[in-house]
Design a protein around this motif. Sequence first.
Motif, PDB file in Angstrom:
ATOM      1  N   PHE A   1       7.697   9.085  11.427  1.00  0.00           N
ATOM      2  CA  PHE A   1       7.472  10.075  10.688  1.00  0.00           C
ATOM      3  C   PHE A   1       6.146  10.623  10.915  1.00  0.00           C
ATOM      4  O   PHE A   1       5.734  11.918  10.979  1.00  0.00           O
ATOM      5  N   ASP A   2       5.033   9.575  11.058  1.00  0.00           N
ATOM      6  CA  ASP A   2       3.658  10.098  11.539  1.00  0.00           C
ATOM      7  C   ASP A   2       3.794  10.621  12.771  1.00  0.00           C
ATOM      8  O   ASP A   2       2.582  11.566  13.100  1.00  0.00           O
ATOM      9  N   ARG A   3       4.709  10.678  13.449  1.00  0.00           N
ATOM     10  CA  ARG A   3       4.559  11.190  14.872  1.00  0.00           C
ATOM     11  C   ARG A   3       5.432  12.482  15.021  1.00  0.00           C
ATOM     12  O   ARG A   3       5.894  13.040  15.988  1.00  0.00           O
ATOM     13  N   GLY A   4       5.872  12.887  13.980  1.00  0.00           N
ATOM     14  CA  GLY A   4       6.906  14.286  13.711  1.00  0.00           C
ATOM     15  C   GLY A   4       8.272  13.820  14.144  1.00  0.00           C
ATOM     16  O   GLY A   4       8.928  14.827  14.088  1.00  0.00           O
TER      17      GLY A   4
ATOM     18  N   MET B   1       5.037  17.119  18.023  1.00  0.00           N
ATOM     19  CA  MET B   1       6.580  16.900  18.373  1.00  0.00           C
ATOM     20  C   MET B   1       7.307  18.394  18.474  1.00  0.00           C
ATOM     21  O   MET B   1       7.053  19.232  17.819  1.00  0.00           O
ATOM     22  N   PRO B   2       7.916  18.441  19.670  1.00  0.00           N
ATOM     23  CA  PRO B   2       8.553  19.964  19.545  1.00  0.00           C
ATOM     24  C   PRO B   2       9.885  19.810  18.906  1.00  0.00           C
ATOM     25  O   PRO B   2      10.580  18.728  18.837  1.00  0.00           O
ATOM     26  N   TYR B   3      10.207  20.872  18.070  1.00  0.00           N
ATOM     27  CA  TYR B   3      11.552  20.941  17.490  1.00  0.00           C
ATOM     28  C   TYR B   3      12.471  22.279  18.113  1.00  0.00           C
ATOM     29  O   TYR B   3      12.039  23.127  18.422  1.00  0.00           O
ATOM     30  N   ARG B   4      13.610  21.815  18.037  1.00  0.00           N
ATOM     31  CA  ARG B   4      14.632  22.472  18.559  1.00  0.00           C
ATOM     32  C   ARG B   4      15.699  23.002  17.838  1.00  0.00           C
ATOM     33  O   ARG B   4      16.307  22.160  16.960  1.00  0.00           O
ATOM     34  N   ARG B   5      16.179  24.385  17.985  1.00  0.00           N
ATOM     35  CA  ARG B   5      17.260  24.808  17.205  1.00  0.00           C
ATOM     36  C   ARG B   5      18.637  24.015  17.226  1.00  0.00           C
ATOM     37  O   ARG B   5      18.909  24.227  18.603  1.00  0.00           O
ATOM     38  N   LEU B   6      19.508  23.720  16.432  1.00  0.00           N
ATOM     39  CA  LEU B   6      20.659  23.325  16.531  1.00  0.00           C
ATOM     40  C   LEU B   6      21.924  24.207  16.770  1.00  0.00           C
ATOM     41  O   LEU B   6      22.107  24.969  16.020  1.00  0.00           O
TER      42      LEU B   6
ATOM     43  N   MET C   1       1.017  -1.261  -0.119  1.00  0.00           N
ATOM     44  CA  MET C   1      -0.074  -0.037   0.092  1.00  0.00           C
ATOM     45  C   MET C   1       0.724   1.319   0.080  1.00  0.00           C
ATOM     46  O   MET C   1       1.947   1.468   0.784  1.00  0.00           O
ATOM     47  N   THR C   2       0.537   2.153  -0.747  1.00  0.00           N
ATOM     48  CA  THR C   2       1.303   3.472  -0.791  1.00  0.00           C
ATOM     49  C   THR C   2       1.134   4.049   0.564  1.00  0.00           C
ATOM     50  O   THR C   2       0.126   4.316   1.138  1.00  0.00           O
ATOM     51  N   TYR C   3       2.267   4.566   1.054  1.00  0.00           N
ATOM     52  CA  TYR C   3       2.259   5.381   2.084  1.00  0.00           C
ATOM     53  C   TYR C   3       2.069   6.735   2.040  1.00  0.00           C
ATOM     54  O   TYR C   3       2.635   7.593   1.211  1.00  0.00           O
ATOM     55  N   VAL C   4       0.928   7.153   2.960  1.00  0.00           N
ATOM     56  CA  VAL C   4       0.758   8.832   2.790  1.00  0.00           C
ATOM     57  C   VAL C   4       1.056   9.019   4.114  1.00  0.00           C
ATOM     58  O   VAL C   4       0.389   8.742   5.281  1.00  0.00           O
ATOM     59  N   ALA C   5       1.762  10.160   4.600  1.00  0.00           N
ATOM     60  CA  ALA C   5       2.090  10.703   5.765  1.00  0.00           C
ATOM     61  C   ALA C   5       0.882  11.163   6.522  1.00  0.00           C
ATOM     62  O   ALA C   5       0.137  11.794   5.829  1.00  0.00           O
ATOM     63  N   SER C   6       0.766  11.068   7.760  1.00  0.00           N
ATOM     64  CA  SER C   6      -0.284  11.578   8.679  1.00  0.00           C
ATOM     65  C   SER C   6      -0.378  13.019   8.440  1.00  0.00           C
ATOM     66  O   SER C   6       0.704  13.878   8.789  1.00  0.00           O
ATOM     67  N   ALA C   7      -1.503  13.648   8.427  1.00  0.00           N
ATOM     68  CA  ALA C   7      -1.646  14.931   8.174  1.00  0.00           C
ATOM     69  C   ALA C   7      -1.592  15.838   9.257  1.00  0.00           C
ATOM     70  O   ALA C   7      -0.905  16.923   9.417  1.00  0.00           O
ATOM     71  N   ASP C   8      -1.255  15.091  10.533  1.00  0.00           N
ATOM     72  CA  ASP C   8      -1.105  15.954  11.924  1.00  0.00           C
ATOM     73  C   ASP C   8       0.173  15.765  12.430  1.00  0.00           C
ATOM     74  O   ASP C   8       0.423  15.880  13.665  1.00  0.00           O
ATOM     75  N   ARG C   9       1.142  15.201  11.765  1.00  0.00           N
ATOM     76  CA  ARG C   9       2.464  14.931  11.981  1.00  0.00           C
ATOM     77  C   ARG C   9       3.299  15.843  12.856  1.00  0.00           C
ATOM     78  O   ARG C   9       4.134  15.522  13.540  1.00  0.00           O
ATOM     79  N   TYR C  10       2.948  17.009  12.298  1.00  0.00           N
ATOM     80  CA  TYR C  10       3.838  18.238  13.009  1.00  0.00           C
ATOM     81  C   TYR C  10       3.156  19.061  14.279  1.00  0.00           C
ATOM     82  O   TYR C  10       3.534  20.125  14.944  1.00  0.00           O
ATOM     83  N   GLU C  11       1.901  18.301  14.961  1.00  0.00           N
ATOM     84  CA  GLU C  11       1.336  18.777  15.844  1.00  0.00           C
ATOM     85  C   GLU C  11       1.516  18.685  17.360  1.00  0.00           C
ATOM     86  O   GLU C  11       1.503  19.513  18.115  1.00  0.00           O
TER      87      GLU C  11
END
Length: 350
Positions: A53-56, A13-18, A1-11
């Motif tokens: 990836f689905d979880r950010g 996960m915190p992202y921190r600057r390097l 089955m073709t993979y389609v990433a979750s639409a809410d994947r960025y909601e």
Amino acid sequence: MTYVASADRYESMPYRRLGTSGLKLPAISLGLWHNFGDDKPLQTQRDVLRRAFDRGVTHFDLANNYGPPYGSAETNFGRIYSEDFAGYRHELVISSKAGWDMWPGPYGFGGSRKYLLSSLDDSLQRMRLDYVDIFYHHRPDPETPLEETMAALDQAVRSGKALYAGISSYSAGLTLKAQEIARSLGTPLVIHQPSYSILNRWVEEGSPSLLEAAAQAGMGVIGFSPLAQGMLTSRYLDGIPADSRAAQHKSLDTDLLKEENIAQLRELNKIAGARGQSLAQMAIAWALRDQGAASVTSVVLGASSVAQLDDNLDALGNLEFTADELKAIDTHSGVEGINLWKGATESVTA
């Protein structure tokens, strides 16, 4: 089955600057050191990568010799990437490393320009990529001048085969020297990847400590083995399971699992339980705790299943610690011999 990433994947996960760079990493990155070689089912690997990836989780961390056998993690990742993730390339940070032994003979390890650039070409081919986002020198090489190693990283970036350069397992002093050289070449190092956990706190030692030196150099820090090769989980609280890393002699010596160390783990587990977390979740949260300028940007975690991945990612629900909790954790931290990479931090020719 073709993979389609979750639409809410960025909601969530915190992202921190390097450091002072423009690059951000997820607080938790997925490491492919274990569980992505030819000894594990490819479908399980695919499921874990998709779920991450689905979880950010946008950062997948590899190295030339991850497997087993060497190179197989990159090969397996390359197949899954080409089938599932190629359309998301601009949303991913993919890293690789070279420094430890990879192929026979005098040119298959170390920090020489010949080895590093040859290894990068091989890694790109295995992963079916035009470039990696981060290319690391995996460990200091006492037989290669630091200038040569930094010049190789500079060339990797200038060639377009890597976007950023980093180092792993360098001491604080060596990190500052490496950054000075890298900046003079025009390709500053953006990231340091050391081992770091409640039981392995070498990055906090010295003046400046490695965490302080990295901050001083404008670099971010991504800690590997925050679970201390599996010790900081519930797996060893009542013995050594047959399917564990220790039983299989994979990066965890059974000598470390003596009763006095297990007793410390049980006390840490009690602290975690009082926080409403598993021992693993607390260990992850502790590594990501706020330490001011010397805070860790991200931690690299492996996962052998989707369930394990989800459990680890749930640690992000509570990253706050009281002063009493930190004091109690300090009482039961540190295990002699847990830092397998200590020798790699020794000085090199500069």
